[in-house]
Design an enzyme around this catalytic site. Structure first.
Site, PDB file in Angstrom:
ATOM      1  CG  HIS A  86      -1.991   1.038   1.114  1.00  0.00           C
ATOM      2  ND1 HIS A  86      -1.737   2.363   1.383  1.00  0.00           N
ATOM      3  CD2 HIS A  86      -3.283   0.968   0.713  1.00  0.00           C
ATOM      4  CE1 HIS A  86      -2.845   3.069   1.164  1.00  0.00           C
ATOM      5  NE2 HIS A  86      -3.803   2.235   0.764  1.00  0.00           N
ATOM      6  CD  GLU A 155      -5.648   1.499  -3.062  1.00  0.00           C
ATOM      7  OE1 GLU A 155      -6.830   1.595  -2.748  1.00  0.00           O
ATOM      8  OE2 GLU A 155      -4.720   1.458  -2.241  1.00  0.00           O
ATOM      9  CB  SER A 196     -11.596   9.218  -3.509  1.00  0.00           C
ATOM     10  OG  SER A 196     -10.549   9.894  -2.851  1.00  0.00           O
TER      11      SER A 196
HETATM   12  P1  PGA Z   1      -9.621   6.019   0.334  1.00  0.00           P
HETATM   13  O1  PGA Z   1      -8.411   5.003   0.500  1.00  0.00           O
HETATM   14  O2  PGA Z   1     -10.813   5.223  -0.121  1.00  0.00           O
HETATM   15  O3  PGA Z   1      -9.789   6.618   1.699  1.00  0.00           O
HETATM   16  O4  PGA Z   1      -9.211   7.006  -0.705  1.00  0.00           O
HETATM   17  C1  PGA Z   1      -8.218   3.947  -0.406  1.00  0.00           C
HETATM   18  C2  PGA Z   1      -7.002   3.146  -0.015  1.00  0.00           C
HETATM   19  O5  PGA Z   1      -6.000   3.761   0.404  1.00  0.00           O
HETATM   20  O6  PGA Z   1      -7.026   1.922  -0.079  1.00  0.00           O
END
Ligand code: PGA
Length: 236
Positions: A86, A155, A196
């Site tokens: 991540h 992401e 998001s």
């Molecule tokens: P978020 O995070 O939905 O708060 O943007 C997604 C993630 O980091 O997996």
């Protein structure tokens, strides 16, 4: 067609009372939901939900590694997924592609399913390096890995926690590129988008057919949001 996946990455947002409330309000979740609570809460979730993931993992199975969580012990407890790479772990814990690679090997050896996160930063995007960065993360992270069950979450760092998802065009472009790289190294993965995602933008994102699902951060901590998203997925 099977329902798309929803990975709930609860990060470190929830207090014990929030967890209790979340669990009370989500009595039944569908089989396509993978819940990744903060590690200390995992034992609460294990007997109640089918698919549990751990948010980060150490690649050694056991030993003198204070503060780490073992893949082997997670597996024995009943955890079946592990998030690796991540962007927050890459940034705050100096997780490199080489470490991601060791983590994935260990996860696969323990018969768990890795959820490997990749994605470019805003700087990479501005300097037109997005594809180069994504390619390196995939090639180095999956070096020597042989597995038939792996999930890749795309992401982009600048979409996480900002309230702004990428445009559908940009998601499709990146995901097709990721598929091309994976084909080149003979890996068949399920592909998710994260950044998001919430119950308001999910209906639109669900029209992206190249995606197998989504990873949700902030919105995964609200039972109301999760139930709405689950409904959207099951009626898609
Ligand atoms: P978020 O995070 O939905 O708060 O943007 C997604 C993630 O980091 O997996």
């Amino acid at each position: 067609m099977k329902n798309k996946l929803l990975v709930l990455n609860m990060k470190m947002y929830m207090e014990p009372n929030d967890i209790k409330e979340f669990m009370a309000k989500t009595d039944k979740v569908d089989d396509n939901i993978i819940i990744c609570p903060e590690t200390i809460y995992i034992p609460y979730f294990i007997n109640k939900y089918k698919n549990i993931g751990i948010q980060n993992i150490y690649f050694e199975s056991r030993g003198a590694y204070t503060g780490c969580n073992s893949v082997l012990h997670a597996k024995k407890l009943g955890v079946n997924y592990a998030i690796v790479g991540h962007s927050e772990c890459r940034e705050y814990f100096n997780i490199t592609d080489q470490i991601v690679n060791k983590q994935i090997k260990s996860i696969v050896d323990n018969n768990m399913i890795p959820i490997m996160c990749i994605g470019e930063s805003l700087d990479d995007k501005v300097s037109s390096n997005s594809k180069k960065v994504i390619k390196k993360q995939i090639i180095d992270g999956l070096k020597g890995i042989k597995c038939d069950r792996i999930i890749i979450a795309y992401e982009p760092v600048y979409a996480i926690g900002t309230g702004n998802t990428l445009s559908k065009f940009d998601i499709i472009d990146s995901v097709n590129y990721i598929k091309e790289i994976l084909n080149g190294i003979g890996i068949n993965a399920l592909l998710l988008y994260g950044g998001s995602v919430n119950s308001t933008n999910l209906s639109d994102l669900l029209t992206i057919s190249v995606l197998d699902g989504f990873m949700v951060g902030k919105s995964s901590c609200s039972s109301v949001e999760v139930l709405k998203m689950m409904k959207l997925l099951s009626s898609n």
